[in-house]
Design an enzyme around this catalytic site. Sequence first.
Site, mmCIF file in Angstrom:
data_model
loop_
_atom_site.group_PDB
_atom_site.id
_atom_site.type_symbol
_atom_site.label_atom_id
_atom_site.label_comp_id
_atom_site.label_asym_id
_atom_site.label_seq_id
_atom_site.Cartn_x
_atom_site.Cartn_y
_atom_site.Cartn_z
ATOM 1 N N GLN A 236 88.477 61.910 4.663
ATOM 2 C CA GLN A 236 89.781 61.302 4.919
ATOM 3 C C GLN A 236 90.496 60.940 3.618
ATOM 4 O OE1 GLN A 236 87.544 58.791 8.262
ATOM 5 N NE2 GLN A 236 89.622 58.065 8.009
ATOM 6 N N PHE A 267 87.300 58.771 12.036
ATOM 7 C CA PHE A 267 87.224 57.397 12.542
ATOM 8 C C PHE A 267 86.905 56.371 11.464
ATOM 9 C CE2 PHE A 267 85.668 60.175 16.085
ATOM 10 C CZ PHE A 267 86.835 60.131 16.835
ATOM 11 N N GLU A 271 86.127 58.000 5.109
ATOM 12 C CA GLU A 271 87.097 57.451 4.155
ATOM 13 C C GLU A 271 86.449 57.256 2.792
ATOM 14 O OE1 GLU A 271 90.019 53.583 3.450
ATOM 15 O OE2 GLU A 271 89.233 53.989 5.446
ATOM 16 N N ARG A 349 91.010 41.959 6.870
ATOM 17 C CA ARG A 349 91.739 42.357 8.079
ATOM 18 C C ARG A 349 91.197 41.620 9.301
ATOM 19 N NH1 ARG A 349 95.345 46.779 9.736
ATOM 20 N NH2 ARG A 349 95.633 47.100 7.508
ATOM 21 N N ARG A 381 87.636 52.817 12.769
ATOM 22 C CA ARG A 381 88.906 52.665 13.480
ATOM 23 C C ARG A 381 89.164 51.207 13.878
ATOM 24 N NH1 ARG A 381 90.285 56.614 18.602
ATOM 25 N NH2 ARG A 381 92.552 56.304 18.628
ATOM 26 N N ALA A 550 94.129 53.199 8.246
ATOM 27 C CA ALA A 550 95.002 52.059 8.524
ATOM 28 C C ALA A 550 96.164 52.430 9.438
ATOM 29 C CB ALA A 550 95.525 51.437 7.226
ATOM 30 N N GLU A 752 94.846 52.899 15.413
ATOM 31 C CA GLU A 752 93.891 51.800 15.545
ATOM 32 C C GLU A 752 94.225 50.773 16.622
ATOM 33 O OE1 GLU A 752 92.100 51.325 11.101
ATOM 34 O OE2 GLU A 752 94.197 50.753 11.366
#
Length: 802
Positions: A236, A267, A271, A349, A381, A550, A752
């Site tokens: 990703q 998902f 990343e 987050r 996710r 994100a 998400e």
Amino acid sequence: MNQDFSPDRAACGFARDIPLVLDAGEAAALRAGARVGISAAHESAHLHVAGAAPYVDDVPEAAGTLHAALAPSPVASGVLRSIDRAALLAMPGVVAVLTAADIPGANDCGPVIHDDPILADGTLRYRGQPVALIVATARDLARLAAARIGPCLDIEPATPVLTAREAYARGDALLPPASLIRESAPGALTAALAAAPHRLGGQFSLGGQEQFYLEGQIAYALPTENQGLRVLCSTQHPSEMQHLIAHALGWRSHQVLVECRRMGGGFGGKESQSGLFACCASIAAARLGRPVKLRLDRDDDFIMTGRRHPFEYDYDVAFDDDGRITGIEATLIANGGHSADLSGAVMTRALCHLDNAYYLPEVAINGFVARTNTQSNTAFRGFGGPQGALLIEIVMDRIARHLGRDPLAVRRANFYGVASRNVTPYRQTIEDNVVAALVDELVAQADYQGRVAAVAAFNRSNSVLKKGIALTPVKFGISFNVPHLNQAGALVHVYADGSVLVNHGGTEMGQGLNTKVAQVVADALGIGFAAVRCSATDTSKIANTSATAASTGADLNGMAARDAAMTIRNRLADFAAARHGGEAADVQFANDVVRVSGIALAFATLVRQAYEARVQLWSDGFYATPKVHWNPKGLHGRPFYYFAYGAAASEVIIDTLTGEVSLLRADILHDAGRSLNPAIDIGQIEGGFIQSMGWLTTEELVWHATDGRLLTHAPSTYKIPTANDCPAALHTRLFDNPNTEPTIHRSKAVGEPPMLLAFSVLLAIRDAIAATGGPGADPDLRAPATPEAVLDAIASLDAIRP
């Protein structure tokens, strides 16, 4: 009414005879020339269903390709004294055995903090940690040698720490603890807790989740001339792979080209954690001067990579007779695993989503990322948002049961307001709140009140089977936590025949990003989808990209691609006006036709004329999200450009003898703004709902209590949802709500936010379990709510029954 709009199928870019199903509004928009807001099929759908969509492992192997496998640590904690490389090299087909000492640059693949070795450097941190890279002439030979590494290792084992609670008790954190505090005055929270008419405290346990992408981790590194590498990688974040590879080799970034055409799912698991495999394949290829492919099988993928962070919670909440919260203090303990990875941003987050859709006047939320001897947990996710928001939904449910009130009434009493009670704990003012109106619409759509009465009637007449129902809202912030990541670039080329090639910095993992970007470009140029093609993501085309994460893929890359396309359109308009008369502002582009001064030209004709007149027919584009800012020390600012909203009502039935749960019906109303592609967005919403339902009900991760083995490491032991777990009645609609911010065509992200919709399933299960007890029954249910967890929760009510 839906209709088959077959006459325009070719204009919509279908290479094969696939019908396009549009509602009347979409069909009219298509006839008028719009190319966004249309339910166009996924640009690779015909390849996917035919098995013809190439992934990294489908790329024909170059001559001389070698295959690599990673040898895992057999212990969760200890010291690696030595490796008998000679014994490994003597195994059939083995060409090289590489260890940490063979890495020419930095032995690190940590995305933020440099605490994550590519290969074990002496300290063993988790069971399954790569200790050596085996390179052989065939994949099976490399894997066989890796599997036989145990006797070749000299290890001094140590006792591992395997749970977040144990690490928390020891004070062993990967990162400094974080606190998000907002009080109307010093000491206001303490006073609110002390003076409240009602107060509840407790703990809650939430498990992690395996990404379970269909295509596992893979990288294929091919040496190029003059000390360079071309790396095909399922990732990703191609730019991060480029940087990590360059650092590991001691090279410059321009020596490394990373390419990703598509992933078979990501998902979040690709990343940062694709970095380990990209680096290993690249180190071997650079050292041996031959192409090297590294592809994990499912078991190795499970035991070597991290997943969604499990969380533990402690909380203390004060509230009034209406259930309105007056103060809350909570501690969130995340199991970070052995290294920091992205845990800091995940925790941030989580802290910023604990409020979900509710105003919290006095609040203190503490975050602790525990260091354990397990795989390093990572993006998934929702990126911590679901872990934060779930706690407040559990709290709302407990408040309602304590007061004997309807849980939805308690939720409504706590909703954010529009003109007041609209400031979040991190001090962002909510300017686009539609949660109350959206919930009201869903209540009517789902016949919620009627079904609550029907569920109660069913439960009165059934002693073994019990039903439950719940409706939960969603407020989810959209943007990267780190402001500088909110940027994207794109290249658009218009060829002399009028066809268009787009390259952008996002990656396609099945979510339809390339389809949406192609729609945006087609709309900007007034041409059909068939004329636009998106190429592979490539670090030599777009530099310094952010991860496709994100939920920002379409927001960022769509705007960048539109910027490039509009530059070309304006050049064409200027040229058309100069050649044919009139004003450039009056030139119209629609349905593959350009209208200027009463003349209608085919788009391709105008392009050919412009090319022959030496007009530049390519352009770069760039976009940076405005308004976002963040104080990482004080944990306040505007971390989100806007919010996406939604709500879901779910009805379940449980068997109180076996603990089995079935979801009978789900009604979803979700805010996608002015959707770029309703069909793709609904698919994302339903997919996110089912994926989240799996996390909260069936996907249980189990480690051996003493030696740190992951026991649930394959489909035989780890249960993701299947088609049989989907409810027979699944009603999904988009909420009519154009974004108040000028996003791409006023759309909103849908990657998400839908993960929060399945909270309604877990709360419905709690409701069904509560029906086995008396008035005010408040079951102690952990997540995932497996049959064992359901039976334990029923037993918790039995234990307090008089």
